[in-house]
Design an enzyme around this catalytic site. Structure first.
Site, PDB file in Angstrom:
ATOM      1  N   ASN A 208       0.856  -1.195   0.000  1.00  0.00           N
ATOM      2  CA  ASN A 208       0.000   0.000   0.000  1.00  0.00           C
ATOM      3  C   ASN A 208       0.890   1.242   0.000  1.00  0.00           C
ATOM      4  OD1 ASN A 208       0.472   0.897   2.840  1.00  0.00           O
ATOM      5  ND2 ASN A 208      -0.422  -1.106   3.286  1.00  0.00           N
ATOM      6  N   ASP A 276      -4.792  -5.814   5.036  1.00  0.00           N
ATOM      7  CA  ASP A 276      -5.896  -6.579   5.636  1.00  0.00           C
ATOM      8  C   ASP A 276      -5.913  -8.025   5.149  1.00  0.00           C
ATOM      9  OD1 ASP A 276      -6.976  -4.522   7.194  1.00  0.00           O
ATOM     10  OD2 ASP A 276      -7.867  -3.608   5.417  1.00  0.00           O
ATOM     11  N   LYS A 286       8.362 -18.398  -9.082  1.00  0.00           N
ATOM     12  CA  LYS A 286       7.735 -17.290  -9.799  1.00  0.00           C
ATOM     13  C   LYS A 286       6.586 -17.818 -10.677  1.00  0.00           C
ATOM     14  CE  LYS A 286       8.640 -13.548 -12.945  1.00  0.00           C
ATOM     15  NZ  LYS A 286       9.299 -13.300 -14.200  1.00  0.00           N
ATOM     16  N   PRO A 303      -4.057 -11.241  10.462  1.00  0.00           N
ATOM     17  CA  PRO A 303      -4.410 -10.936  11.862  1.00  0.00           C
ATOM     18  C   PRO A 303      -4.540  -9.426  12.025  1.00  0.00           C
ATOM     19  CG  PRO A 303      -2.088 -11.533  11.656  1.00  0.00           C
ATOM     20  CD  PRO A 303      -2.719 -11.804  10.321  1.00  0.00           C
ATOM     21  N   ASP A 304      -5.480  -9.009  12.854  1.00  0.00           N
ATOM     22  CA  ASP A 304      -5.598  -7.578  13.167  1.00  0.00           C
ATOM     23  C   ASP A 304      -4.759  -7.338  14.421  1.00  0.00           C
ATOM     24  OD1 ASP A 304      -6.363  -5.029  14.139  1.00  0.00           O
ATOM     25  OD2 ASP A 304      -8.178  -5.146  12.916  1.00  0.00           O
ATOM     26  N   ILE A 305      -3.580  -6.786  14.210  1.00  0.00           N
ATOM     27  CA  ILE A 305      -2.602  -6.676  15.303  1.00  0.00           C
ATOM     28  C   ILE A 305      -3.133  -5.758  16.407  1.00  0.00           C
ATOM     29  CG2 ILE A 305      -0.222  -6.033  15.855  1.00  0.00           C
ATOM     30  CD1 ILE A 305       0.378  -6.540  12.821  1.00  0.00           C
ATOM     31  N   LYS A 337     -14.462   2.251  14.711  1.00  0.00           N
ATOM     32  CA  LYS A 337     -13.252   1.412  14.684  1.00  0.00           C
ATOM     33  C   LYS A 337     -12.649   1.288  16.083  1.00  0.00           C
ATOM     34  CE  LYS A 337     -10.992   1.459  10.654  1.00  0.00           C
ATOM     35  NZ  LYS A 337     -10.192   2.057   9.576  1.00  0.00           N
TER      36      LYS A 337
HETATM   37  N1  CTP Z   1      -4.265  -2.601  11.997  1.00  0.00           N
HETATM   38  C1  CTP Z   1      -3.579  -3.678  12.499  1.00  0.00           C
HETATM   39  N2  CTP Z   1      -3.627  -4.880  11.854  1.00  0.00           N
HETATM   40  C2  CTP Z   1      -4.354  -5.018  10.719  1.00  0.00           C
HETATM   41  C3  CTP Z   1      -5.050  -3.909  10.190  1.00  0.00           C
HETATM   42  C4  CTP Z   1      -4.985  -2.722  10.855  1.00  0.00           C
HETATM   43  O1  CTP Z   1      -2.920  -3.554  13.533  1.00  0.00           O
HETATM   44  N3  CTP Z   1      -4.377  -6.190  10.113  1.00  0.00           N
HETATM   45  C5  CTP Z   1      -4.235  -1.350  12.759  1.00  0.00           C
HETATM   46  C6  CTP Z   1      -3.541  -0.191  12.063  1.00  0.00           C
HETATM   47  O2  CTP Z   1      -2.169  -0.141  12.442  1.00  0.00           O
HETATM   48  C7  CTP Z   1      -4.307   0.989  12.604  1.00  0.00           C
HETATM   49  C8  CTP Z   1      -5.708   0.449  12.810  1.00  0.00           C
HETATM   50  O3  CTP Z   1      -5.578  -0.961  12.897  1.00  0.00           O
HETATM   51  O4  CTP Z   1      -3.842   1.399  13.873  1.00  0.00           O
HETATM   52  C9  CTP Z   1      -6.702   0.768  11.745  1.00  0.00           C
HETATM   53  O5  CTP Z   1      -6.202   0.475  10.482  1.00  0.00           O
HETATM   54  P1  CTP Z   1      -7.092   0.810   9.204  1.00  0.00           P
HETATM   55  O6  CTP Z   1      -6.362   0.383   7.975  1.00  0.00           O
HETATM   56  O7  CTP Z   1      -7.590   2.226   9.287  1.00  0.00           O
HETATM   57  O8  CTP Z   1      -8.361  -0.079   9.482  1.00  0.00           O
HETATM   58  P2  CTP Z   1      -8.726  -1.529   9.140  1.00  0.00           P
HETATM   59  O9  CTP Z   1      -8.806  -2.295  10.389  1.00  0.00           O
HETATM   60  O10 CTP Z   1      -7.819  -2.073   8.094  1.00  0.00           O
HETATM   61  O11 CTP Z   1     -10.191  -1.325   8.598  1.00  0.00           O
HETATM   62  P3  CTP Z   1     -10.714  -0.804   7.152  1.00  0.00           P
HETATM   63  O12 CTP Z   1      -9.618  -1.183   6.174  1.00  0.00           O
HETATM   64  O13 CTP Z   1     -11.975  -1.524   6.970  1.00  0.00           O
HETATM   65  O14 CTP Z   1     -10.890   0.672   7.286  1.00  0.00           O
END
Ligand code: CTP
Length: 397
Positions: A208, A276, A286, A303-305, A337
């Site tokens: 990204n 995500d 490759k 994983p959502d850290i 969020k």
């Molecule tokens: N974050 C994380 N791990 C992930 C995704 C996000 O730790 N897999 C953390 C980011 O570091 C940030 C917060 O979650 O502090 C929000 O990230 P953001 O990209 O705004 O949100 P998402 O959870 O990805 O939700 P969306 O993409 O639906 O807006």
């Protein structure tokens, strides 16, 4: 940063001694005064005249210089400073320090001083890697000395590897950390930063647009307030700040591992733009282009850290700060969020392309806490970082 501080700078006899001229200048720019001391070998590389001219003070060279002893005895000289910095710390000087020698002015001062000491080693790679040098290094660290560098890179002798003296700005950052008496002294703070790269095959990945600028500025601002910062960063465009512990990762899974490895911390700031999704089955080789047959990538959720750390039953940081990158309904989405992930604060920013925030140098954020929503005016990312660091210091006080 170093206003009113005095550094006793012991210049050793290595080619990197020339960098000390710049170091003296930079220290003065930060408000520090420098008392220079030179070993005999150092004087082969730079002259006492240049050093004294830049320092604006006599360059002390001789233990038995009676004038000096009348003006200021070596014991007193060793005690005038807030910090003794040895740069470059040659293999020989390190050996003498580790062995407790006191056969010239520099080593006698180092034996007599009661102030903290920092060394900036500099030598040829083989000398650095030599078992005796590593033994001496361990002894000096065990004695409580601070070490900055050495860096890896090309050397004056034509070889490449670890052994280059840290750059003056890195030495100054390290000095700042040792002398820091800020409100976050003694606090351990984790900062995640940068994008993540999710591999498709050995040569391709999904990424990204995050540059890592905001997270880097936050880590730097926290360190400037005295925090011990552990900086877990994806592959960012900007260099990590000096003066923090850097853990470099590529993917979200690696970032989670690194974060779990550094807990417990007093506070965690999750500024990384974590992907995500990852590709469910990364190809080991490759993926070849086959005419008419497009590859189909299947995704898996990462994983959502932030959520995992926020919802930890044991070992949760006292303060968890998340970021919300939004393009629509910024405050509403960010508020939801914060609730969903369970963090204490959310820093919400509008990353729509027209704002120029993602990859740019400015940010306009809302800080969302239990107390409500605060809109901060648009300002430099470093100013946002300083303001946030001060708020964190207030919360941890
Ligand atoms: N974050 C994380 N791990 C992930 C995704 C996000 O730790 N897999 C953390 C980011 O570091 C940030 C917060 O979650 O502090 C929000 O990230 P953001 O990209 O705004 O949100 P998402 O959870 O990805 O939700 P969306 O993409 O639906 O807006």
């Amino acid at each position: 940063m170093l206003a009113g501080k005095r550094i006793l700078l012991i210049i050793g006899g290595g080619i990197a001694a020339y960098k000390c001229l710049d170091l003296i200048r930079r220290l003065q720019e930060h408000g520090a005064a420098v008392t220079p001391v030179m070993t005999r070998a150092a004087q082969q590389f730079v002259t006492p005249l240049s050093v004294a001219a830049l320092a604006g003070e006599k360059a002390y060279t001789d233990l038995f210089d009676l004038t000096d002893e009348a003006e200021m005895g070596h014991i007193q000289l060793s005690r005038v400073a807030d910090l003794v910095v040895v740069a470059p710390a040659t293999a020989d000087l390190m050996a003498k320090m580790a062995g407790g020698h006191a056969d010239d002015l520099a080593t006698t001062l180092l034996m007599a001083t009661d102030t903290p000491v920092m060394i900036a080693p500099s030598m040829n790679i083989r000398m650095w890697e030599r078992a005796s040098t590593q033994r001496n290094l361990a002894t000096l660290q065990g004695d409580g000395m601070h070490v900055v560098g050495p860096n890896e890179g090309g050397m004056a002798c034509g070889e490449y590897g670890p052994g280059r003296m840290a750059e003056p700005f890195e030495i100054i950052e390290a000095i700042g950390r040792v002398l820091a008496n800020g409100p976050l002294k003694g606090k351990r703070v984790l900062v995640t930063s940068g994008p993540t790269h999710e591999p498709i095959d050995p040569v391709r990945y999904i990424a990204n647009r995050s540059s890592g600028a905001q997270g880097t500025a936050i880590a730097s601002a926290l360190a400037a307030l005295g925090a011990d910062v552990i900086f877990v960063t994806g592959p960012a465009d900007v260099l990590p700040p000096a003066g923090v512990e850097v853990i470099a990762v590529q993917s979200a899974a690696e970032m989670l591992d690194a974060v779990e490895g550094v807990l417990p911390v007093d506070a965690g700031v999750f500024a990384a733009a974590v992907a995500d999704w990852r590709v469910k089955r990364e190809s080991g080789s490759k993926i070849k282009k086959v005419k008419g047959a497009l590859p189909i990538l299947e995704f898996a959720e990462n994983p959502d850290i932030l959520a995992e750390v926020s919802q930890m039953k044991k070992g949760r940081p006292g303060l968890v700060v998340g970021f919300a990158a939004e393009t629509d309904d910024v405050v509403d989405n960010a508020t939801a969020k914060r609730q969903r992930k369970g963090c204490d604060w959310i820093v919400a920013n509008d990353v729509s392309p027209e704002t120029g925030i993602m990859g740019g140098s400015e940010n306009a954020v809302h800080l969302i806490t239990d107390a409500g929503v605060e809109g901060w005016p648009r300002m430099g990312k470093d100013q946002v970082a300083r303001k946030l660091a001060e708020r964190i210091a207030g919360a941890l006080a």
